[in-house]
Design a protein around this motif. Structure first.
Motif, PDB file in Angstrom:
ATOM      1  N   GLU A 195       0.868  -1.184   0.000  1.00  0.00           N
ATOM      2  CA  GLU A 195       0.000   0.000   0.000  1.00  0.00           C
ATOM      3  C   GLU A 195       0.901   1.230   0.000  1.00  0.00           C
ATOM      4  N   ASP A 196       0.339   2.375  -0.377  1.00  0.00           N
ATOM      5  CA  ASP A 196       1.163   3.585  -0.454  1.00  0.00           C
ATOM      6  C   ASP A 196       1.770   3.979   0.896  1.00  0.00           C
ATOM      7  N   ASN A 197       1.086   3.625   1.994  1.00  0.00           N
ATOM      8  CA  ASN A 197       1.616   4.026   3.319  1.00  0.00           C
ATOM      9  C   ASN A 197       2.593   2.995   3.891  1.00  0.00           C
ATOM     10  N   GLU A 198       2.854   1.916   3.141  1.00  0.00           N
ATOM     11  CA  GLU A 198       3.763   0.881   3.671  1.00  0.00           C
ATOM     12  C   GLU A 198       5.192   1.092   3.158  1.00  0.00           C
ATOM     13  N   ARG A 199       6.161   0.783   4.014  1.00  0.00           N
ATOM     14  CA  ARG A 199       7.569   0.820   3.591  1.00  0.00           C
ATOM     15  C   ARG A 199       7.924  -0.532   2.958  1.00  0.00           C
ATOM     16  N   ILE A 200       8.803  -0.482   1.959  1.00  0.00           N
ATOM     17  CA  ILE A 200       9.257  -1.749   1.347  1.00  0.00           C
ATOM     18  C   ILE A 200      10.724  -1.990   1.708  1.00  0.00           C
ATOM     19  N   ILE A 201      10.945  -3.164   2.303  1.00  0.00           N
ATOM     20  CA  ILE A 201      12.323  -3.562   2.659  1.00  0.00           C
ATOM     21  C   ILE A 201      12.672  -4.737   1.748  1.00  0.00           C
ATOM     22  N   SER A 202      13.864  -4.719   1.165  1.00  0.00           N
ATOM     23  CA  SER A 202      14.201  -5.827   0.264  1.00  0.00           C
ATOM     24  C   SER A 202      15.542  -6.461   0.629  1.00  0.00           C
ATOM     25  N   HIS A 203      15.707  -7.673   0.129  1.00  0.00           N
ATOM     26  CA  HIS A 203      16.963  -8.419   0.328  1.00  0.00           C
ATOM     27  C   HIS A 203      17.158  -9.298  -0.902  1.00  0.00           C
ATOM     28  N   ILE A 204      18.411  -9.408  -1.351  1.00  0.00           N
ATOM     29  CA  ILE A 204      18.717 -10.268  -2.507  1.00  0.00           C
ATOM     30  C   ILE A 204      19.880 -11.172  -2.135  1.00  0.00           C
ATOM     31  N   SER A 205      19.714 -12.471  -2.319  1.00  0.00           N
ATOM     32  CA  SER A 205      20.870 -13.363  -2.109  1.00  0.00           C
ATOM     33  C   SER A 205      20.553 -14.750  -2.634  1.00  0.00           C
ATOM     34  N   ASN A 206      21.510 -15.656  -2.363  1.00  0.00           N
ATOM     35  CA  ASN A 206      21.302 -17.050  -2.774  1.00  0.00           C
ATOM     36  C   ASN A 206      20.787 -17.900  -1.610  1.00  0.00           C
ATOM     37  N   PHE A 207      20.277 -17.272  -0.581  1.00  0.00           N
ATOM     38  CA  PHE A 207      19.600 -17.943   0.550  1.00  0.00           C
ATOM     39  C   PHE A 207      20.454 -19.059   1.144  1.00  0.00           C
ATOM     40  N   ARG A 208      21.744 -18.763   1.328  1.00  0.00           N
ATOM     41  CA  ARG A 208      22.589 -19.754   1.990  1.00  0.00           C
ATOM     42  C   ARG A 208      22.722 -19.366   3.457  1.00  0.00           C
ATOM     43  N   PRO A 209      23.068 -20.345   4.351  1.00  0.00           N
ATOM     44  CA  PRO A 209      23.131 -20.033   5.786  1.00  0.00           C
ATOM     45  C   PRO A 209      24.029 -18.836   6.102  1.00  0.00           C
ATOM     46  N   VAL A 210      25.101 -18.631   5.287  1.00  0.00           N
ATOM     47  CA  VAL A 210      26.045 -17.535   5.575  1.00  0.00           C
ATOM     48  C   VAL A 210      25.350 -16.153   5.504  1.00  0.00           C
ATOM     49  N   LYS A 211      24.200 -16.086   4.844  1.00  0.00           N
ATOM     50  CA  LYS A 211      23.495 -14.791   4.708  1.00  0.00           C
ATOM     51  C   LYS A 211      22.693 -14.426   5.955  1.00  0.00           C
ATOM     52  N   ARG A 212      22.469 -15.383   6.854  1.00  0.00           N
ATOM     53  CA  ARG A 212      21.721 -15.132   8.104  1.00  0.00           C
ATOM     54  C   ARG A 212      20.396 -14.394   7.838  1.00  0.00           C
ATOM     55  N   ILE A 213      19.606 -14.944   6.957  1.00  0.00           N
ATOM     56  CA  ILE A 213      18.340 -14.260   6.597  1.00  0.00           C
ATOM     57  C   ILE A 213      17.367 -14.261   7.783  1.00  0.00           C
ATOM     58  N   ASP A 214      17.561 -15.207   8.715  1.00  0.00           N
ATOM     59  CA  ASP A 214      16.753 -15.174   9.950  1.00  0.00           C
ATOM     60  C   ASP A 214      16.822 -13.807  10.613  1.00  0.00           C
ATOM     61  N   ASP A 215      18.023 -13.225  10.600  1.00  0.00           N
ATOM     62  CA  ASP A 215      18.189 -11.910  11.248  1.00  0.00           C
ATOM     63  C   ASP A 215      17.303 -10.868  10.564  1.00  0.00           C
ATOM     64  N   ILE A 216      17.198 -10.980   9.237  1.00  0.00           N
ATOM     65  CA  ILE A 216      16.350 -10.031   8.505  1.00  0.00           C
ATOM     66  C   ILE A 216      14.896 -10.201   8.952  1.00  0.00           C
ATOM     67  N   LEU A 217      14.484 -11.460   9.105  1.00  0.00           N
ATOM     68  CA  LEU A 217      13.099 -11.706   9.526  1.00  0.00           C
ATOM     69  C   LEU A 217      12.853 -11.123  10.917  1.00  0.00           C
ATOM     70  N   HIS A 218      13.826 -11.300  11.816  1.00  0.00           N
ATOM     71  CA  HIS A 218      13.660 -10.758  13.182  1.00  0.00           C
ATOM     72  C   HIS A 218      13.604  -9.232  13.165  1.00  0.00           C
ATOM     73  N   VAL A 219      14.494  -8.622  12.360  1.00  0.00           N
ATOM     74  CA  VAL A 219      14.486  -7.153  12.269  1.00  0.00           C
ATOM     75  C   VAL A 219      13.154  -6.686  11.682  1.00  0.00           C
ATOM     76  N   PHE A 220      12.714  -7.408  10.640  1.00  0.00           N
ATOM     77  CA  PHE A 220      11.463  -7.007   9.993  1.00  0.00           C
ATOM     78  C   PHE A 220      10.289  -7.120  10.957  1.00  0.00           C
ATOM     79  N   LYS A 221      10.290  -8.166  11.766  1.00  0.00           N
ATOM     80  CA  LYS A 221       9.207  -8.344  12.754  1.00  0.00           C
ATOM     81  C   LYS A 221       9.165  -7.116  13.676  1.00  0.00           C
ATOM     82  N   LYS A 222      10.355  -6.723  14.157  1.00  0.00           N
ATOM     83  CA  LYS A 222      10.408  -5.582  15.085  1.00  0.00           C
ATOM     84  C   LYS A 222       9.919  -4.308  14.401  1.00  0.00           C
ATOM     85  N   LEU A 223      10.398  -4.075  13.174  1.00  0.00           N
ATOM     86  CA  LEU A 223      10.024  -2.791  12.557  1.00  0.00           C
ATOM     87  C   LEU A 223       8.583  -2.794  12.075  1.00  0.00           C
ATOM     88  N   SER A 224       8.084  -3.983  11.685  1.00  0.00           N
ATOM     89  CA  SER A 224       6.692  -3.992  11.198  1.00  0.00           C
ATOM     90  C   SER A 224       5.703  -3.930  12.368  1.00  0.00           C
TER      91      SER A 224
END
Ligand code: GMT
Length: 372
Positions: A195-224
């Motif tokens: 929606e126009d009032n929503e912020r968009i956060i993005s991430h690009i990678s090959n989804f390997r464990p070294v990217k720690r995408i879990d951390d992104i999910l936790h950060v996103f949970k807090k900010l959302s």
């Protein structure tokens, strides 16, 4: 010059960088020969001065492990000899540097001199290369290279710390084509995801464990929890199932979209308000640079070469690996105020322009010229 480029043809950063470098060299009139096992994903359709040589390994019942490196070495000999190449530029040490060493030795016996340059990209040193089963071959092939480059100061240091290297290492940073990342925000595309009032956060990678995408999910949970937002995850890989389960656990599935592997990420970056890269290790972070080139602020970890790209307090913020509270605090600080998004975004684009291909290509050309 006639340049042979050896690479992994996949979506991984080293393959992307090697392909883009080859395309730019071809545009400048050099003849570029890509040598690998399938068509590089970023190569696109026919282009002048570009040639592709496929390395295909025959599968004999005797081989539990098809000997790719030997077939690659033979192919290099063949292409150098018959296409009259001036040099080989191999991206990713394993097994490309040792294959190039083998090819150079065979060609020497035939009276042909061919230098090889090894570009170290990251995991070939920091993860895979440290495996003792590779160590002696990697050390040898790096030391034997006619020139060695690393994509960041941090990777150069890691290489000296991890291997007995007596060769020099030049740092030639990764690059971006700024003109490809100046897309105007496409509001119709944006409205497909948020929606126009929503912020968009993005991430690009090959989804390997070294990217720690879990951390992104936790950060996103807090900010959302604090503001309306959507998370766009671009790419795919071994962590995908686990991440989807994690999204369900955190209750953010409705706000998270998986867009899969995209050949061109410029459009999705153009509609992003923030980019996140929270890796455990990252020698450079091309995806962060591409986000910055699109004028998108970056929240990243401060590992490896990331602080050389994402300048803390200017293009975004860096935090210790795994410090999701700090990352969330910084993300919220930027996203709460549209003026901050603009200020950090503008500075991000300015910093990214220092890595424009027009500045980096001549450094590679100069290195090539010094060797032939
Ligand atoms: O990041 C990946 O998992 C892919 C990897 C690769 O080898 O293709 O990327 C490495 O090389 C890129 C291009 O030089 C760098 O931007 C990435 O930071 C680096 N990845 C790591 O160091 C984990």
């Amino acid at each position: 010059m006639k340049i042979g480029i050896v690479l992994y043809p996949t979506f991984g950063g080293s393959g992307v960088v090697a392909t883009e470098l080859g395309k730019e060299l071809a545009l400048k009139g050099h003849e570029v020969h890509f040598i690998t096992y399938s068509l590089p994903v970023r190569l696109g359709s026919f282009k002048a001065n570009i040639f592709y040589h496929e390395v295909s390994v025959n599968d004999y019942p005797l081989f539990d492990y098809p000997p790719y490196e030997l077939v690659l070495s033979s192919k290099l000999v063949d292409v150098v000899e018959h296409e009259g190449l001036d040099l080989l530029h191999v991206h990713y040490a394993i097994p490309h540097a040792s294959a190039a060493y083998m090819a150079r030795s065979i060609l020497k016996k035939k009276g042909i001199k061919i230098p090889y340059i090894t570009t170290l990209h990251g995991t070939d040193i920091t993860l895979v290369g440290k495996d003792p089963s590779f160590e002696s071959v990697i050390t040898f092939a790096i030391n034997e290279s006619d020139a060695v480059t690393a994509v960041s100061e941090s990777l150069k240091q890691d290489t000296y710390d991890s291997f007995k290297i007596d060769n020099g290492i030049d740092v030639i940073p990764n690059f971006v084509r700024m003109d490809r990342y100046n897309k105007k925000k496409d509001m119709d595309l944006r409205r497909r995801y948020a929606e126009d009032n929503e912020r968009i956060i993005s991430h690009i990678s090959n989804f390997r464990p070294v990217k720690r995408i879990d951390d992104i999910l936790h950060v996103f949970k807090k900010l959302s929890d604090e503001m309306p937002a959507k998370l766009l995850l671009i790419g795919d890989g071994p962590e995908r199932y686990r991440l989807e389960a994690k999204c369900r656990e955190l209750g953010i599935c409705g706000k998270t979209k998986y867009l899969g592997k995209l050949r061109d990420t410029s459009q999705v970056l153009s509609i992003s308000d923030l980019f996140m890269l929270t890796s455990e290790k990252e020698s450079f972070g091309v995806s962060a640079l591409e986000a910055m080139a699109s004028g998108v602020p970056v929240i990243s970890s401060n590992t490896g070469g990331l602080p050389e790209v994402n300048i803390h307090g200017e293009s975004g913020f860096t935090s210790n690996v795994g410090d999701v509270d700090d990352m969330a605090k910084n993300a919220i600080y930027i996203l709460k105020d549209p003026k901050n998004i603009e200020k950090f975004g503008n500075r991000a684009r300015e910093i990214a322009s220092g890595f424009d291909i027009s500045k980096i290509l001549p450094i590679y050309e100069k290195l090539y010229e010094s060797l032939i």
